[in-house]
Enzyme design. Structure first.
Site, PDB file in Angstrom:
ATOM      1  N   TYR A 101       0.851  -1.196   0.000  1.00  0.00           N
ATOM      2  CA  TYR A 101       0.000   0.000   0.000  1.00  0.00           C
ATOM      3  C   TYR A 101       0.887   1.247   0.000  1.00  0.00           C
ATOM      4  O   TYR A 101       1.847   1.330   0.776  1.00  0.00           O
ATOM      5  CB  TYR A 101      -0.895   0.024   1.247  1.00  0.00           C
ATOM      6  CG  TYR A 101      -1.723   1.287   1.364  1.00  0.00           C
ATOM      7  CD1 TYR A 101      -3.018   1.338   0.879  1.00  0.00           C
ATOM      8  CD2 TYR A 101      -1.175   2.437   1.940  1.00  0.00           C
ATOM      9  CE1 TYR A 101      -3.760   2.498   0.964  1.00  0.00           C
ATOM     10  CE2 TYR A 101      -1.914   3.612   2.021  1.00  0.00           C
ATOM     11  CZ  TYR A 101      -3.203   3.637   1.530  1.00  0.00           C
ATOM     12  OH  TYR A 101      -3.933   4.800   1.611  1.00  0.00           O
ATOM     13  N   GLU A 189      -3.867   7.097  -3.677  1.00  0.00           N
ATOM     14  CA  GLU A 189      -3.592   5.762  -3.134  1.00  0.00           C
ATOM     15  C   GLU A 189      -3.190   4.851  -4.274  1.00  0.00           C
ATOM     16  O   GLU A 189      -3.811   4.885  -5.340  1.00  0.00           O
ATOM     17  CB  GLU A 189      -4.869   5.165  -2.509  1.00  0.00           C
ATOM     18  CG  GLU A 189      -5.204   5.662  -1.136  1.00  0.00           C
ATOM     19  CD  GLU A 189      -6.358   4.867  -0.529  1.00  0.00           C
ATOM     20  OE1 GLU A 189      -6.286   4.554   0.657  1.00  0.00           O
ATOM     21  OE2 GLU A 189      -7.316   4.556  -1.257  1.00  0.00           O
TER      22      GLU A 189
END
Lengths: 381, 289
Positions: A101, A189
């Site tokens: 991530y 993201e």
């Protein structure tokens, strides 16, 4: 402004950030073509401005171009979180060693950008924060210095990477920061950022939201992507054009007020008396008669609306102007549902007189007005 | 006594020649605010309501011994205007402008912090101290009466609604301030509590919050530990749906964070009664003071 994945990846590539090979398709035939170009098994992804598309069935893996074509057809016919899927993204299916991530957002309390990374990608950051918060690494960006290369490497180290991966992943974070800085990004993201079996790092996903208030700085980019910055229905578009804040809800009482906090509080008061709001409409500061009339017109365009509550706390706004706007809307036949007015403040007596003469109920307190409109809405419902 | 703005505050209006700047300068002067100069680059020598206009903040400050600034400059230029006020050591700097890009906000907030200057807003209705007849604000002066309750809020008209209710109930205000409706603002809720804590004439606080972020939760935790005087709360947006910006850029429930329920719970846990309707604020104050 939320960007579609392919638009975000376009920016990523401009900044030399690796993404899987592939392309965008509006039809299943085009999807097949893209899959042939890729020449390997592919992933077919719905292009929608909504999270959780994987769970909604909007992401599928295809081994052959024919399979890609079939999946594209299915996905293009879907609606995901009530949004139509107008295109798909076809990309090489990666041999995954690890899902990571990477993200950057704004920390409201610190008033700083914060870079976030985790070696345990794939699931949402909220889920990760619940399950294993110790696996999340965060670094705030110094507002005067920006994010620096050594800090990006420190991120990679803290996430548990070693050897040349430290530079590779560090460079990914640094590029992501450069994009945030260049495009006034308020949230980005990459989830997942893939470490492939061959040792490459690639952005398999891309979420990028540009600060709406900064769009005037990015006119070239908006022109390039050839679409409206925000998807809106007719009523939302009209409200935006008129500088009004407008949100549709699932009740039946439209609340037209001045000021965001007062409008929210009015919605809440309606609920205290057992009603449910259909509309949050903030006229903004200093609304004149024309603006009030326009607000009522826009509110009436939403078919859920069975009653209207106008609640004005007049500072710069003048109650007589508001009354004139209401009367003019009524005279034009715009108001087809019960209406309750509450207004106080500047020129209150003049406004009240205009309304009373015209036979429109006028109440002095928010509580009385909210309880009255709930009663009227129940009668018509 | 009061916080941030008192009888000695001498104000510069940045953007005084624009529509909003001119209108609100008039209203501030009428209320009693000591506006000493205006600034609009390129318009030196003009005068608005008899107030001289300068090309730069530094020139205006040097000529008229100003202490504070209020900014009505359009959003694309507001960040720069705030940096100019901060560079000239004006304090506080009140940024009325809405829609300022967050990147510009972050820059001005941290530059101010480095210099020990308070930025209020952006997207704020300003600060008013009724006892000194001074407002560095767009707030309608007549709804506020002088007294000893501090009032802070993230919104404009809702603040007037609550202030008017207090005035009708015979409760006066030491200073009322709008913290601003954006996600990133200069003076935070907790910092405002600390300022009021140092003001010996403020005997109670009203904290008006709304959905989005966790500024109220943090302030509640601080109040529980450190603040002994009565505090009453109000939270707007109990019925707001998640994921929608409710008028203010900062008023948004993201995922499960920023809900009214969480804020109300944090306040109640800190012993702060939270009003269900704006009119309940005055009643709760009376009960608790």
């Amino acid at each position: 402004m939320k960007l579609f994945e392919h638009e975000a990846k376009e920016i990523f590539r401009t900044f030399k950030m690796p993404t899987p090979p592939g392309g965008f398709a509006k039809t299943s035939a085009e999807a097949k073509k893209r899959a042939i170009e890729v020449g390997k098994p592919v992933v077919v992804k719905a292009l929608v401005l909504s999270g959780k598309r994987g769970k909604a069935g909007g992401v599928k893996f295809a081994d052959t171009p024919e399979e890609a074509e079939k999946f594209a057809e299915e996905i293009l016919a879907m609606r995901i979180n009530d949004l139509p899927v107008e295109a798909v993204l076809i990309e090489e299916k990666l041999d995954i060693q690890q899902e990571i991530y990477a993200g950057i957002t704004i920390d409201r309390n610190e008033r700083k950008y914060v870079v976030i990374g985790s070696a345990a990608g794939g699931m949402s950051i909220e889920e990760l924060a619940e399950e294993s918060p110790e696996k999340i690494v965060k670094m705030h960006v110094d507002p005067s210095l920006g994010f620096q290369a050594y800090e990006a490497r420190e991120m990679a180290i803290a996430m548990g990477f070693k050897g040349k991966q430290i530079n590779q992943l560090g460079s990914f974070f640094l590029k992501l920061w450069n994009i945030v800085d260049a495009f006034d990004v308020e949230l980005t993201e990459i989830n997942p950022l893939i470490l492939a079996k061959d040792g490459r790092f690639l952005a398999a996903d891309a979420r990028l939201n540009i600060d709406d208030n900064s769009l005037y700085r990015h006119k070239d980019f908006i022109e390039k992507i050839k679409r409206e910055p925000v998807e809106q229905n007719e009523r939302e578009r009209l409200a935006t054009e008129n500088d009004m804040a407008y949100v549709e809800l699932d009740g039946n009482i439209a609340c037209i007020c001045n000021g965001a906090g007062l409008t929210m509080a009015t919605l809440d008061a309606v609920s205290v008396y057992g009603g449910k709001a259909s509309t949050f409409l903030d006229l903004g500061g200093g609304a004149d008669a024309e603006r009030v009339e326009r607000g009522i017109e826009i509110a009436m365009m939403y078919s859920n609306v069975k009653a209207i509550l106008v609640n004005i706390m007049a500072g710069i706004t003048r109650c007589d102007d508001v009354a004139k706007g209401i009367l003019s809307a009524r005279d034009d036949g715009d108001i087809k549902v019960p209406l309750v007015i509450r207004m106080v403040g500047t020129n209150e007596e003049e406004g009240q007189e205009l309304l009373t003469k015209a036979g429109i109920p006028f109440l002095k307190t928010m509580e009385d007005a909210a309880s009255k409109i709930v009663e009227l809405a129940k009668e018509v419902a | 006594m009061a916080i941030l703005v008192d009888k000695d505050t001498r104000v510069i209006v940045q953007g005084i020649t624009g529509g909003q700047g001119t209108f609100h300068s008039g209203s501030m002067l009428e209320y009693g605010t000591k506006i000493v100069a205006g600034v609009t680059p390129g318009k030196a020598g003009e005068s608005i309501h008899g107030i001289p206009v300068f090309d730069s903040v530094r020139e205006a400050k040097d000529a008229h011994d100003a202490t504070a600034s209020i900014i009505f400059v359009p959003a694309p230029f507001a960040g720069d205007a705030a940096m100019e006020a901060i560079a000239a050591d004006l304090n506080p700097v009140v940024v009325i402008t809405e829609h300022v890009p967050v990147k510009d906000e972050i820059r001005m907030i941290h530059e101010a912090k480095r210099k020990g200057i308070t930025v209020i807003g952006p997207n704020t209705p300003g600060v008013i101290t009724p006892g000194a007849k001074q407002k560095v604000a767009i707030m309608p002066g007549h709804v506020f009466s002088a007294g000893n309750v501090g009032l802070m809020s993230r919104s404009g008209t809702l603040t007037y609604e609550i202030a008017a209710g207090m005035t009708n109930a015979g409760i006066g205000i030491s200073t009322a301030l709008g913290l601003g409706g954006d996600p990133c603002v200069g003076l935070t809720t907790i910092e405002a509590v600390k300022l009021f804590e140092q003001d010996k004439d403020t005997k109670a606080l009203v904290v008006v919050g709304e959905i989005g972020g966790d500024a109220e939760e943090r302030a509640a935790a601080y109040i529980k530990k450190n603040y002994d005087l009565p505090v009453v709360g109000f939270i707007a947006g109990r019925t707001a749906p998640p994921g929608k910006r409710m008028g203010h850029a900062g008023a948004i429930i993201s995922g499960s964070s920023g809900t009214a329920a969480a804020k109300i719970k944090a306040m109640n846990d800190a012993g702060i009664p939270v009003a269900e309707k704006p009119s309940d604020v005055a009643r709760l104050l009376k009960e608790n003071m």
